[in-house]
Enzyme design. Structure first.
Site, short mmCIF file in Angstrom:
data_model
loop_
_atom_site.label_atom_id
_atom_site.label_comp_id
_atom_site.label_asym_id
_atom_site.label_seq_id
_atom_site.Cartn_x
_atom_site.Cartn_y
_atom_site.Cartn_z
N PHE A 255 -7.21 -6.15 -3.02
CA PHE A 255 -8.30 -5.77 -2.13
C PHE A 255 -9.43 -5.28 -3.04
CE2 PHE A 255 -4.90 -5.69 0.88
CZ PHE A 255 -5.47 -5.88 2.12
N ALA A 256 -10.68 -5.52 -2.63
CA ALA A 256 -11.81 -5.09 -3.45
C ALA A 256 -11.76 -3.59 -3.72
CB ALA A 256 -13.12 -5.43 -2.76
N ASP A 257 -11.17 -2.86 -2.78
CA ASP A 257 -11.09 -1.40 -2.92
C ASP A 257 -10.39 -0.97 -4.21
OD1 ASP A 257 -11.55 -0.54 0.30
OD2 ASP A 257 -10.77 -2.53 -0.12
N HIS B 78 -9.18 -0.37 2.67
CA HIS B 78 -8.98 -1.82 2.75
C HIS B 78 -10.18 -2.48 3.43
CE1 HIS B 78 -4.83 -0.45 2.09
NE2 HIS B 78 -4.57 -1.66 1.63
N ILE C 265 -10.54 -2.31 -7.05
CA ILE C 265 -11.32 -2.66 -8.24
C ILE C 265 -11.71 -1.39 -9.00
CG2 ILE C 265 -13.67 -2.59 -7.27
CD1 ILE C 265 -14.14 -5.34 -8.62
N GLU D 268 -4.49 -2.89 -12.38
CA GLU D 268 -5.80 -3.54 -12.31
C GLU D 268 -6.56 -3.44 -13.64
OE1 GLU D 268 -4.53 -1.70 -9.95
OE2 GLU D 268 -4.43 -3.06 -8.23
C1 LIG Z 1 -4.04 0.30 -7.30
C2 LIG Z 1 -3.46 -0.54 -6.21
N1 LIG Z 1 -3.27 -1.86 -6.40
C3 LIG Z 1 -2.75 -2.62 -5.42
C4 LIG Z 1 -2.41 -2.07 -4.22
C5 LIG Z 1 -1.83 -2.96 -3.11
N2 LIG Z 1 -0.44 -2.56 -2.81
C6 LIG Z 1 -0.13 -1.70 -1.81
S1 LIG Z 1 1.47 -1.25 -1.80
C7 LIG Z 1 1.83 -2.26 -3.12
C8 LIG Z 1 3.21 -2.30 -3.67
C9 LIG Z 1 3.69 -0.93 -4.02
O1 LIG Z 1 4.93 -0.99 -4.62
P1 LIG Z 1 5.74 0.31 -4.99
O2 LIG Z 1 4.91 1.25 -5.78
O3 LIG Z 1 7.02 -0.11 -5.58
O4 LIG Z 1 5.97 1.02 -3.58
P2 LIG Z 1 6.77 0.43 -2.32
O5 LIG Z 1 5.72 -0.15 -1.42
O6 LIG Z 1 7.73 -0.56 -2.79
O7 LIG Z 1 7.40 1.62 -1.70
C10 LIG Z 1 0.67 -2.91 -3.57
C11 LIG Z 1 0.60 -3.84 -4.70
C12 LIG Z 1 -2.65 -0.70 -4.05
N3 LIG Z 1 -2.35 -0.07 -2.89
N4 LIG Z 1 -3.16 0.05 -5.05
#
Ligand SMILES: Cc1ncc(C[n+]2csc(CCOP(=O)(O)OP(=O)(O)O)c2C)c(N)n1
Ligand SMILES: [Mg+2]
Lengths: 323, 332
Positions: A82-84, A126, A86, A59
């Site tokens: 998600f705004a969270d 979320h 940010i 981000e």
């Molecule tokens: C800082 C942040 N940005 C976006 C998200 C939304 N999000 C949740 S899980 C995910 C993918 C995570 O991928 P990875 O680290 O490879 O773990 P996996 O789910 O594949 O085990 C995303 C983008 C988040 N949780 N935290």
């Protein structure tokens, strides 16, 4: 044909990208996948990978890159999944983007879109309403539309604005509300509140998804002979104090409603502004209906107790009416 | 000890370990199957559901190497770490269902849970946020003169977050006792590795922080177990952190509502053949560590345990809304 809040944002983005080749989108899973909420579904296919940039989970890099690209003349629209999340870009937003013009005259015409708000059982990370972290940062603009019409008109204004705009779209509204939109091009000005229902006994001032709660409450109150005016702020920064104060001047009683938590919420700022400007018109204490000062809980009965709702607004409005 | 005596003892130990691994991997699988395929679809779980199907070997193999005093920082796909630490299956299901007996009593959802008595720390959603926190726990363990370590998991996608790099660097500069474990399931939501990083492996990032990094077969629980043993030996010796990259595959969508149309079907097919549970079962019968009926008995016991856990969770009440504002501060 009726357009949902989500579709309205899509249309706004689409039209701006068609209008200005320097407008581009940047965010996580927004391209091939079309975004976690599918707001940008089909954009990658139509506009191509240059203008719909899928990023790593970064981000700070998304917003930082948007700022850098804006210095070079582009008009980036960044998406937070998600705004969270940010918070991960906090420094880039509140220190880099917000202070750039004031410090050295460099404009930062970026938009950061962020799906915020609760009521979907998303739990503490979320469901948040992080707008006030930014509303107290001079240099930013903060927008939170409640209707499909405003969502479309405001996303277009945000993209054309020459300052950084945070665009909080309430995820609970995405597919819940719809309306007929004008066929032609239109925008909605940033910084202008709107009286969305006229009334004489009291004013309910609110924004975002709570506008719908306020309107429901106003319907119910009307059945009891209480006439409530509803003011939708639409933009939180810069704040349209004039429209709010004009309504209070007329009704002499005000209830401020927000989904965000209580302390340091928008209601506090509005209450101070109202008492500064129209104190002598007030016939009752200023009333707040807000979430309590806790994180957003996950379990449905806890979240239901956390969120303001129509019943809570009606109860407080009755009290205010009788005061 | 003579060589002839050593072999059977070793074989008994290996067999016992294999039984344990099979039990925890199967328990995790069965728990998550119920969560995703039954309770979620029945509307009994209303929040997000992320499972680690196909990745069970990583949290199982690694957590089984940890001492109870080692502090675990699992992700949303590492349920076995909780089960191994003794978090009751019924309370995990109650957690998913938002019930009062859930680990967080309905305050948070799914794998967002922890218990400091058991040395398991709750993640927040923001990815990689636990990485600097794990470094801090390791700093304290060193400070307090304990021989324990922090063990911190993350997905490959999470290594793009700035916090990951800050935590990795800090831990290495301070030579902190942390084992970093990457669940490289090759996707982060819809984003493939190639859009996540320009290097081929997460392990390639180790040298930048002067942290030794190993790539291991994340679908081979015994390989994960052994590699974690090597990492622990290094870390416990005070040499600093150690990174294990476990190659695996996410055999589902990102979450229960994601059909994963963006994943080429061949990949599911290919990785399906490497299922860690099926592989361990085959190994166990081939090595003579277990008869087929013993394996069936483990699976039956797991199903029974999960039946009971579901019953416990379903019987658990919802939290009382009157408790909404409790527990924001310690002095309330
Ligand atoms: C800082 C942040 N940005 C976006 C998200 C939304 N999000 C949740 S899980 C995910 C993918 C995570 O991928 P990875 O680290 O490879 O773990 P996996 O789910 O594949 O085990 C995303 C983008 C988040 N949780 N935290
Ligand atoms: Mg991943």
């Amino acid at each position: 044909m009726s357009t949902t809040y989500l579709e309205a944002i899509r249309q706004g983005l689409w039209e701006e990208m068609e209008r200005d080749p320097n407008v581009f989108l940047i965010g996580e899973d927004i391209g091939v996948y079309g975004g976690a909420f599918k707001v940008t579904d089909g954009f990658y296919e139509h506009f191509g990978e240059k203008r719909v940039v899928d990023t790593p989970i970064s981000e700070a890099a998304i917003v930082g890159a948007a700022i850098g690209a804006s210095y070079m003349g582009l008009r980036p629209v960044a998406e937070m999944q998600f705004a969270d999340f940010i918070t991960c870009a906090f420094d880039q937003i509140v220190n880099f983007a917000a202070k750039s013009r004031y410090r050295w005259g460099a404009a930062v015409p970026i938009v950061v879109r962020a799906p915020s708000g609760g009521g979907i059982h998303g739990g503490p990370f979320h469901s948040q309403n992080p707008e006030m972290w930014f509303v107290r940062t001079p240099g930013l603009k903060v927008v939170a539309p409640a209707t499909a019409y405003d969502a479309k008109g405001l996303i277009k204004s945000a993209i054309r604005d020459n300052d950084p705009v945070l665009f909080f779209e309430h995820k609970g509204l995405y597919r819940r509300i719809k309306e007929d939109l004008p066929a032609g091009e239109y925008t909605v000005p940033i910084g202008k509140a709107k009286v969305v229902r006229k009334g004489g006994h009291l004013s309910i001032v609110t924004y975002g998804a709570m506008v719908w709660t306020a309107l429901e409450a106003a319907d119910q109150l009307a059945g009891e002979g209480i006439s409530a005016e509803v003011v939708d702020l639409r933009t939180l920064l810069p704040l349209d104090r004039e429209t709010v104060c004009a309504s209070v001047k007329k009704t002499s009683k005000v209830l401020i409603l927000h989904e965000d938590t209580r302390t340091g919420g928008m209601a506090g700022e509005l209450a101070a502004s109202i008492s500064e400007s129209v104190f002598e018109y007030l016939d009752a204490p200023i009333v707040r209906v807000t979430a309590p000062d806790t994180p957003v809980p996950y379990s449905p009965p806890l979240e239901d107790a956390f969120l303001p709702n129509t019943a809570k607004v009606v109860e407080k409005a009755r009290w205010l009416y009788r005061y | 000890m003579s060589a002839t005596q050593a072999v059977p003892t070793g074989r008994r130990e290996e067999a016992a370990l294999a039984h344990k691994c099979l039990y925890y991997m199967s328990l995790m699988r069965e728990m998550e199957d119920r969560i995703e395929r039954k309770l979620y679809r029945q509307g009994k779980i209303v929040g997000g559901v992320y499972v680690g199907r196909g990745q069970e070997a990583i949290s199982t193999g690694a957590a089984l190497q940890a001492d109870p005093g080692d502090v675990l920082f699992p992700t949303h796909r590492d349920m076995a770490a909780y089960l191994i630490r003794g978090v009751p299956a019924g309370r995990i299901l109650a957690q998913y269902m938002g019930r009062a007996d859930g680990v967080t009593h309905g305050r948070d959802a799914n794998m967002h849970m922890g218990d400091l008595q058991l040395n398991v720390v709750a993640i927040i959603s923001a990815l990689a946020a636990t990485v600097p926190v794990a470094a801090g726990a390791a700093l304290a363990l060193k400070y307090l003169g304990r021989k324990n370590v922090a063990m911190c998991w993350f997905g490959e996608g999470s290594t793009s977050v700035g916090h990951w790099h800050e935590g990795m660097n800090f831990a290495s500069v301070q030579k902190l006792p942390v084992v970093w474990i990457c669940n490289n399931n090759q996707y982060a939501y819809s984003t493939p590795m190639s859009l996540q990083m320009a290097c081929a492996n997460v392990a390639d990032r180790g040298p930048a922080y002067n942290t030794p990094a190993e790539i291991i077969d994340g679908n081979d629980v015994l390989a994960v177990h052994q590699a974690t043993g090597r990492a622990l030996e290094y870390v416990r010796a005070g040499k600093g952190p150690y990174l294990l990259e476990c190659k695996t595959f996410r055999m589902t969508g990102h979450s229960a509502h994601d059909a994963a149309h963006y994943v080429p079907p061949e990949l599911f097919e290919e990785w399906g053949k490497l299922d860690p549970i099926a592989r361990l079962e085959a190994r166990m019968t081939a090595e003579g560590w277990a008869e087929r009926n013993e394996i069936d008995a483990i699976q039956a016991a797991v199903r029974k345990e999960v039946d009971e856990a579901v019953a416990f969770a379903e019987a658990s009440p919802y939290p009382d809304p009157a408790t909404l504002t409790d527990g924001v501060y310690g002095d309330q």
